[in-house]
Structure formats: structure tokens, C-alpha cells
Design a protein around this motif. Structure first.
Motif, PDB file in Angstrom:
ATOM      1  N   VAL A   3       0.842  -1.194   0.000  1.00 16.81           N
ATOM      2  CA  VAL A   3       0.000   0.000   0.000  1.00 16.81           C
ATOM      3  C   VAL A   3       0.880   1.248   0.000  1.00 16.81           C
ATOM      4  N   GLU A   4       0.698   2.062  -1.028  1.00 14.76           N
ATOM      5  CA  GLU A   4       1.313   3.387  -1.088  1.00 14.76           C
ATOM      6  C   GLU A   4       0.239   4.417  -0.734  1.00 14.76           C
ATOM      7  N   LYS A   5       0.638   5.669  -0.685  1.00 18.51           N
ATOM      8  CA  LYS A   5      -0.339   6.706  -0.396  1.00 18.51           C
ATOM      9  C   LYS A   5      -1.423   6.752  -1.458  1.00 18.51           C
ATOM     10  N   GLU A   6      -1.027   6.699  -2.734  1.00 19.20           N
ATOM     11  CA  GLU A   6      -1.988   6.832  -3.835  1.00 19.20           C
ATOM     12  C   GLU A   6      -2.330   5.512  -4.494  1.00 19.20           C
ATOM     13  N   PHE A   7      -1.387   4.555  -4.502  1.00 22.96           N
ATOM     14  CA  PHE A   7      -1.597   3.315  -5.231  1.00 22.96           C
ATOM     15  C   PHE A   7      -1.269   2.104  -4.361  1.00 22.96           C
ATOM     16  N   SER A   8      -1.992   1.016  -4.635  1.00 24.39           N
ATOM     17  CA  SER A   8      -1.760  -0.244  -3.933  1.00 24.39           C
ATOM     18  C   SER A   8      -1.573  -1.347  -4.960  1.00 24.39           C
ATOM     19  N   THR A   9      -0.692  -2.306  -4.644  1.00 31.00           N
ATOM     20  CA  THR A   9      -0.316  -3.319  -5.618  1.00 31.00           C
ATOM     21  C   THR A   9      -0.410  -4.720  -5.031  1.00 31.00           C
ATOM     22  N   PHE A  10      -1.140  -5.580  -5.730  1.00 30.88           N
ATOM     23  CA  PHE A  10      -1.175  -7.009  -5.438  1.00 30.88           C
ATOM     24  C   PHE A  10      -0.055  -7.664  -6.245  1.00 30.88           C
ATOM     25  N   VAL A  11       0.767  -8.470  -5.587  1.00 30.69           N
ATOM     26  CA  VAL A  11       1.898  -9.123  -6.244  1.00 30.69           C
ATOM     27  C   VAL A  11       1.715 -10.632  -6.162  1.00 30.69           C
ATOM     28  N   PHE A  12       1.808 -11.295  -7.320  1.00 37.82           N
ATOM     29  CA  PHE A  12       1.703 -12.757  -7.373  1.00 37.82           C
ATOM     30  C   PHE A  12       2.907 -13.299  -8.131  1.00 37.82           C
ATOM     31  N   GLU A  13       3.605 -14.233  -7.512  1.00 39.54           N
ATOM     32  CA  GLU A  13       4.756 -14.880  -8.124  1.00 39.54           C
ATOM     33  C   GLU A  13       4.440 -16.373  -8.225  1.00 39.54           C
ATOM     34  N   VAL A  14       4.206 -16.831  -9.449  1.00 36.72           N
ATOM     35  CA  VAL A  14       3.731 -18.196  -9.678  1.00 36.72           C
ATOM     36  C   VAL A  14       4.861 -19.024 -10.274  1.00 36.72           C
ATOM     37  N   PHE A  15       5.343 -19.991  -9.500  1.00 35.83           N
ATOM     38  CA  PHE A  15       6.393 -20.909  -9.963  1.00 35.83           C
ATOM     39  C   PHE A  15       5.740 -22.255 -10.265  1.00 35.83           C
ATOM     40  N   SER A  16       5.696 -22.616 -11.539  1.00 36.32           N
ATOM     41  CA  SER A  16       5.064 -23.870 -11.966  1.00 36.32           C
ATOM     42  C   SER A  16       6.128 -24.939 -12.191  1.00 36.32           C
ATOM     43  N   HIS A  17       5.831 -26.144 -11.718  1.00 37.90           N
ATOM     44  CA  HIS A  17       6.768 -27.262 -11.843  1.00 37.90           C
ATOM     45  C   HIS A  17       5.949 -28.543 -11.792  1.00 37.90           C
ATOM     46  N   TYR A  18       5.760 -29.172 -12.963  1.00 33.99           N
ATOM     47  CA  TYR A  18       4.950 -30.392 -12.999  1.00 33.99           C
ATOM     48  C   TYR A  18       5.333 -31.221 -14.222  1.00 33.99           C
ATOM     49  N   ASP A  19       4.816 -32.435 -14.281  1.00 30.94           N
ATOM     50  CA  ASP A  19       5.132 -33.335 -15.393  1.00 30.94           C
ATOM     51  C   ASP A  19       4.674 -32.727 -16.716  1.00 30.94           C
ATOM     52  N   ASN A  20       5.560 -32.734 -17.692  1.00 30.35           N
ATOM     53  CA  ASN A  20       5.241 -32.242 -19.030  1.00 30.35           C
ATOM     54  C   ASN A  20       4.241 -33.192 -19.688  1.00 30.35           C
ATOM     55  N   PRO A  21       3.049 -32.714 -20.058  1.00 30.05           N
ATOM     56  CA  PRO A  21       2.048 -33.614 -20.665  1.00 30.05           C
ATOM     57  C   PRO A  21       2.473 -34.169 -22.021  1.00 30.05           C
ATOM     58  N   LEU A  22       3.526 -33.629 -22.628  1.00 24.27           N
ATOM     59  CA  LEU A  22       4.002 -34.130 -23.925  1.00 24.27           C
ATOM     60  C   LEU A  22       5.133 -35.142 -23.771  1.00 24.27           C
ATOM     61  N   SER A  23       5.687 -35.230 -22.566  1.00 17.54           N
ATOM     62  CA  SER A  23       6.830 -36.111 -22.337  1.00 17.54           C
ATOM     63  C   SER A  23       6.411 -37.574 -22.419  1.00 17.54           C
ATOM     64  N   GLY A  24       7.313 -38.407 -22.922  1.00 16.16           N
ATOM     65  CA  GLY A  24       7.049 -39.842 -22.994  1.00 16.16           C
ATOM     66  C   GLY A  24       6.321 -40.278 -24.236  1.00 16.16           C
TER      67      GLY A  24
END
Length: 267
Positions: A116-137
Motif C-alpha cells: 500500500v502506497e499513499k496513492e496506489f496499492s499493488t497485489f503481487v503474485f509470483e507463480v512458480f510452476s513445476h509439474y510433469d510435461n504432458p508431452l513427455s514420454g
């Protein structure tokens, strides 16, 4: 001075969507670069995209989020939609598979940290994805996406006027500025195989008042080829979220046949 506060999910819904459960549009544009060790700047594409979404009140502090999203890859010089792309490393001319993810869903609940700033507020999302590749195999995709793991990071910042965020009478915040950066693997349709490197996405956008505020390229595509993207789903859709990798696997034969993407899709 800025400070961090937490707001419950209802406030986030006002930023991202509306507590009235109406369809809300976000649009963005930017550039996509290749990052290859020991090589210079490779500006591969421009991009333009949108998301139409809805948040559904579950009455217990939870909101079910359902949406559809598009991103088009554009010629970096002409800014026109690319349907065929010459791979500068292999010389091969390939079909471009634009992002057409329907649905993209989730759940909003709990508290969300906000800078929260005086005039502006910011939502921050940092999304780290790590899962099995559906094309692998699957040997069909050896030259398209060979890694057994899909891994990426997406960095989102949504900034709003602080007075709007703190106004209990507002059901949807109209002034929302989006910053989005992404680091991820080569796209399957680029046919990069096991070549070392990554893609860097750098985009900015905003919340729109209506469909009519979308960039002309997107309005034209939706009106003529994919009208289902005029509205968010009215309820949560059964099944898994669609990603570019799952979409590519599902429509691999259409890709090989050189069809135009996204494939037509109506309500």
C-alpha cells in the motif's frame, strides 16, 4: 513510504473481477524474447492477449474463479497476427498455435498481501510452476517438447488506486493496471527440441469496461472465429485447466495439417 497490509479475498475479487459475478475483461500487450546463453537479444514476437473471467461467490469466504484467455503471437515488425513462422535456427516454416486456454480456473480465499502506497496499492503474485510435461514420454513430441518437466515462472503485479481499494461501496475496481513477466520453455509449436534456451515475456495491460474496449485484432477474431470468448463461463467448468501444452497435444494433427489457430470455437 509503502507498507504491506492484508485484505480478504473479497477485495481481490473487486480488483480482478467483480463481486456481482459479471464477466470482466483484462487485456495486455508486449514482447517475447529468446534468451540463449552467450547470445544477444532475440526479439521473436510481439503479443496481444485477453482474459474474460467471472468470480462466483460461494457464501463462505471462497470465490470460484472461471475464465477463458487468448494470446496471439504477432510479427515484431508489422504487428500482424502470425499464422506461419520461420524458425531462425532451423529454417523450417511452422504453424503458429496461439494461446487459446478454455477454461482457466481456480479458487480465491483467505487473505492477500498488498503493498500500500499513499496513492496506489499493488497485489503481487509470483507463480512458480513445476509439474510433469504432458508431452513427455510420447515419441510424437520428441522434437517439440522433450523435457520430462514443465517449469516456468510468472510475475504478476496489479495496481489500483488506494482510495478505490478502500471504498466499501465499489463492487468492481475500474482502474487496474497489469504488469506481467514470464520465463518459460520454448513453445511446442516452435519445434525447438532440446535446444538450450528460454522465452521471456514482458507485458503490460489493464482492466476494461467492456468487450468493446478490446484491441481491434482480438475483437475481430472473437466476433468471426471464436465467439465463446465474448463471455466467461457462467459456472465453473468440469475438468482440468487448459494450457498451451495440453492444447497442442489435443490438436496436434490440426497443427501438422497447417490449420489456422485458434481453431474455431463457438458457445
Amino acid at each position: 513510504m509503502s507498507h504491506t497490509k492484508t485484505f480478504d479475498a473479497k477485495y481481490w475479487v473487486k480488483v480482478r473481477n467483480s463481486i456481482n459475478e459479471e464477466s470482466i475483461f483484462l487485456a495486455w500487450s508486449g514482447r517475447i524474447y529468446a534468451l540463449i546463453p552467450r547470445e544477444g537479444k532475440h526479439h521473436l514476437f510481439n503479443m496481444v492477449g485477453m482474459n474474460v473471467s467471472r468470480s462466483l461467490d460461494q457464501g463462505d469466504g471462497r470465490w470460484e474463479f472461471t475464465s477463458r484467455e487468448l494470446t496471439y503471437y504477432l510479427d515484431p515488425d508489422t504487428h500482424e497476427i502470425l499464422h506461419r513462422w520461420r524458425n531462425p535456427w532451423s529454417g523450417e516454416v511452422l504453424t503458429v498455435v496461439h494461446v487459446s486456454n478454455n477454461p482457466v480456473q481456480g479458487t480465491f480465499e483467505g487473505e492477500f498481501p498488498v503493498t500500500v502506497e499513499k496513492e496506489f496499492s499493488t497485489f503481487v503474485f509470483e507463480v512458480f510452476s513445476h509439474y510433469d510435461n504432458p508431452l513427455s514420454g510420447d515419441q510424437r513430441f520428441t522434437h517439440y517438447s522433450s523435457s520430462p518437466i514443465y517449469q516456468s515462472v510468472e510475475l504478476f503485479k496489479l495496481t489500483v488506486p488506494t482510495t478505490d481499494l478502500q471504498n466499501p461501496m465499489m463492487t468492481s475496481l475500474p482502474q487496474v493496471i497489469l504488469s506481467w513477466d514470464r520465463v518459460g520453455p520454448w513453445l511446442p509449436w516452435m519445434k525447438m527440441g532440446d535446444r538450450t534456451g528460454q522465452l521471456i515475456y514482458s507485458g503490460v495491460g489493464r482492466k476494461l469496461a467492456s468487450f468493446e474496449e478490446l484491441p481491434p485484432i482480438l475483437k475481430s477474431e472473437i466476433n468471426t472465429r471464436i465467439p465463446i470468448y465474448r463471455e466467461a463461463p457462467s459456472e465453473k467448468v468440469a475438468g482440468e485447466n487448459i494450457t498451451s501444452w495440453r492444447y497442442f497435444k489435443k490438436h496436434f494433427e490440426a497443427y501438422l495439417a497447417g490449420e489456422r489457430f485458434p481453431l474455431p470455437e463457438s458457445a
